[in-house]
Write a protein that holds these residues in place. Structure first.
Motif, PDB file in Angstrom:
ATOM      1  N   GLN A 105       0.845  -1.202   0.000  1.00 32.23           N
ATOM      2  CA  GLN A 105       0.000   0.000   0.000  1.00 32.23           C
ATOM      3  C   GLN A 105       0.882   1.253   0.000  1.00 32.23           C
ATOM      4  OE1 GLN A 105      -3.308  -0.200  -0.300  1.00 32.23           O
ATOM      5  NE2 GLN A 105      -3.055  -2.439  -0.341  1.00 32.23           N
ATOM      6  N   PRO A 106       0.354   2.379  -0.475  1.00 32.15           N
ATOM      7  CA  PRO A 106       1.184   3.602  -0.511  1.00 32.15           C
ATOM      8  C   PRO A 106       1.394   4.228   0.876  1.00 32.15           C
ATOM      9  CG  PRO A 106      -0.995   4.003  -1.449  1.00 32.15           C
ATOM     10  CD  PRO A 106      -0.928   2.538  -1.156  1.00 32.15           C
ATOM     11  N   ARG A 107       0.566   3.837   1.858  1.00 29.19           N
ATOM     12  CA  ARG A 107       0.689   4.475   3.181  1.00 29.19           C
ATOM     13  C   ARG A 107       0.332   3.480   4.287  1.00 29.19           C
ATOM     14  NH1 ARG A 107       1.430   8.868   5.836  1.00 29.19           N
ATOM     15  NH2 ARG A 107       0.872   8.391   7.969  1.00 29.19           N
ATOM     16  N   TYR A 108       1.129   3.513   5.349  1.00 29.88           N
ATOM     17  CA  TYR A 108       0.826   2.712   6.546  1.00 29.88           C
ATOM     18  C   TYR A 108       1.011   3.586   7.780  1.00 29.88           C
ATOM     19  CZ  TYR A 108       1.044  -1.515   3.674  1.00 29.88           C
ATOM     20  OH  TYR A 108       0.809  -2.483   2.722  1.00 29.88           O
ATOM     21  N   ASP A 109       0.351   3.186   8.870  1.00 31.16           N
ATOM     22  CA  ASP A 109       0.607   3.877  10.146  1.00 31.16           C
ATOM     23  C   ASP A 109       1.979   3.480  10.677  1.00 31.16           C
ATOM     24  OD1 ASP A 109      -1.895   5.028  10.006  1.00 31.16           O
ATOM     25  OD2 ASP A 109      -2.856   3.331  11.040  1.00 31.16           O
ATOM     26  N   ALA A 110       2.342   2.218  10.498  1.00 31.62           N
ATOM     27  CA  ALA A 110       3.630   1.742  11.017  1.00 31.62           C
ATOM     28  C   ALA A 110       4.235   0.763  10.026  1.00 31.62           C
ATOM     29  CB  ALA A 110       3.417   1.049  12.367  1.00 31.62           C
ATOM     30  N   VAL A 111       5.528   0.954   9.747  1.00 34.12           N
ATOM     31  CA  VAL A 111       6.251   0.046   8.850  1.00 34.12           C
ATOM     32  C   VAL A 111       7.426  -0.557   9.617  1.00 34.12           C
ATOM     33  CG1 VAL A 111       7.840  -0.008   6.870  1.00 34.12           C
ATOM     34  CG2 VAL A 111       5.620   1.114   6.656  1.00 34.12           C
ATOM     35  N   VAL A 112       7.518  -1.884   9.596  1.00 33.86           N
ATOM     36  CA  VAL A 112       8.647  -2.569  10.230  1.00 33.86           C
ATOM     37  C   VAL A 112       9.548  -3.095   9.122  1.00 33.86           C
ATOM     38  CG1 VAL A 112       9.353  -4.428  11.773  1.00 33.86           C
ATOM     39  CG2 VAL A 112       7.175  -3.229  12.184  1.00 33.86           C
ATOM     40  N   VAL A 113      10.831  -2.764   9.190  1.00 37.74           N
ATOM     41  CA  VAL A 113      11.785  -3.206   8.165  1.00 37.74           C
ATOM     42  C   VAL A 113      12.450  -4.481   8.663  1.00 37.74           C
ATOM     43  CG1 VAL A 113      13.791  -2.576   6.776  1.00 37.74           C
ATOM     44  CG2 VAL A 113      12.188  -0.797   7.553  1.00 37.74           C
TER      45      VAL A 113
END
Ligand code: FAD
Ligand code: PYC
Length: 415
Positions: free
Chosen positions: A29-37
């Motif tokens: 998705q183009p936007r998330y509240d939180a991204v974990v790498v």
């Protein structure tokens, strides 16, 4: 979906085409509240706790390869909490207590086997250091016991107790709640549970750079396009230095190869995890019967994920000196993973110099045992913007204040 023996056979012959996926493969998705790498155990656990404990709704795990293909799938699965300092004991015992109920929580068998972990003392000096370590651990409430040579012999009858042994056994100490857990199952259990809570797990998606505006993280640039994010968490294990550099800061870590090996499978011959501090050798027997053994760090920094022959030879030699009967076994495989070792051998957790970018790295040679803790505390920091009290001592700031937590010995294997 339930499978009978017949349907299992039919699925096998049909290339498993009808099997239900354990987790989705959603589009990015183009936007998330939180991204974990990083889609190792820690990153997947962080995503799970973000959704379950903090109710964060739009969460993604971005993994450049496949889930658990990093150190989660390369480690030798030892779990324990026998560390020296109170801060470390709080951290690692939190993780061990999570492990003790994780199969139930995730409804996925992580095959935790608390068979005990025994460290061998090969000299009077070793025994004196072990007495001090056991005292400290007992004061911190950890179930450790000092053992004399006869007690070790009762636990490890195949070890070399002859008078002229190259590594004579004077005694040791044991943590009975220590043991092993199935590493893949830990990753898959967290992945399945996170997916069920709506987390997007996106594999083959490498984070190439960060989008930072006014000192604050705004998103990540990936091999599949840009993603906006409210908060970003780093769980990239042996690549934390690479990613920190892209975000514009340096971490006090050095990256090394850490090796392990397995023998051909045999009937049960070793019912505990045995570790020899002095040689860096440790060994356990997997449920399949293979002896899983390993080494201390290779001697110089490297990103070459195969390890060097001198370390392999030294560790095989140490194992055969300590367990001569294992000479009759063939070695099946050898491999390595890259581990990021901080200058005080303790992990680096919590806020980074970039606002809303959070760290879960520097687990060095010992982060599998900490998977539930790394995930839990990264999720806490990402959701609240603050440290959990247990993760606070592991802040990056300790390298400026000097409040180091030197676990060079407690980290277990030779550095
Ligand atoms: P990983 O499982 O490595 O996950 C990190 C993920 O990040 C990787 O899958 C990687 O592909 C991904 N990634 C990296 N860069 C990017 C990017 N730019 N974009 C997207 N994804 C990225 N610990 C113990 O407690 N007990 C043991 O017995 C033990 N034995 C070990 C034996 C060996 C041989 C090795 C190598 C390690 C051992 N460890 C052990 C340490 C342990 O494996 C690690 O500390 C732990 O697995 C780290 O988990 P993780 O989820 O942080 O990392
Ligand atoms: O942390 O216990 C440990 C460990 C054992 C082997 C590698 N790490």
């Amino acid at each position: 979906m339930r499978y009978s023996a017949f349907s299992l056979l039919r699925q096998g012959l049909a290339g498993h085409a009808g099997w239900q996926q354990a987790w989705r493969s959603p589009p990015l998705q183009p936007r998330y509240d939180a991204v974990v790498v990083g889609g190792g155990g820690h990153g997947l656990a962080a995503a799970y706790y973000l959704a379950r404990v903090h109710g964060v709704r739009r969460v993604a795990v971005l993994e450049r390869g496949w889930l658990g293909g990093g150190n989660t799938g390369r480690n030798t699965t030892i779990v324990r909490s026998n560390y020296f300092f109170p801060e470390s004991v709080a951290l690692y015992d939190f993780a061990l207590r999570q492990y003790e109920q994780l199969s139930e929580e995730l409804n996925f068998n992580i095959m935790l086997s608390q068979r005990g972990m025994l460290c061998l003392g090969h000299s009077e000096h070793d025994m004196e250091m072990m007495a001090r370590a056991v005292n400290a651990m007992q004061i911190n409430g950890i179930d450790t016991e000092l053992l004399d040579a006869a007690q070790v012999r009762a636990e490890l009858p195949l070890a070399n107790f002859t008078a002229d042994a190259r590594y004579p056994i004077h005694g040791g100490f044991v943590q009975r709640r220590g043991g092993i857990a199935r590493h893949d199952a830990v990753a898959w259990g967290y992945a399945r549970a996170a997916d069920a809570l709506g987390v997007d797990i996106v594999q083959n998606c490498e984070v190439l750079d960060f989008i930072i505006t006014g000192g604050r993280i705004a998103g990540v640039r990936t091999s599949r396009g840009d993603v906006a994010a409210g908060a970003v968490g780093l769980s990239p294990s042996g690549h934390s230095g690479v990613l920190a550099a892209k975000a514009g800061f340096r971490l006090p870590i050095t990256s090394y190869a850490l090796q392990a090996m397995v023998s051909e499978p045999v009937k049960p011959v070793l019912h505990m995890v045995a570790m020899s501090w002095a040689t860096g050798m440790y060994v356990s027997q997997s449920d399949k019967g293979e002896l899983v053994f390993g080494a201390g760090l290779d001697l110089y920094p490297s990103y070459a994920q195969r390890g060097n022959l001198p370390t392999t030879q030294a560790i095989v030699a140490a194992m055969l000196e300590i367990f001569p009967a294992f000479r009759r076994l063939k070695m099946l495989r050898q491999w390595a993973g890259i581990v990021d070792v901080p200058w005080d051998y303790s992990p680096i957790l919590g806020p980074s110099p970039v606002a809303n970018l959070y760290l879960n790295c520097g687990w060095g040679t010992g982060g599998f045992k900490a998977t539930p803790a790394g995930g839990y505390f990264l999720a806490h920091a990402m959701a609240t913007g603050r440290h959990h009290p247990i993760s606070a001592p592991f802040d990056l700031g300790r390298f400026s204040t000097g409040a180091l937590i030197d676990e060079a010995a407690g980290a277990g294997i030779a550095h």
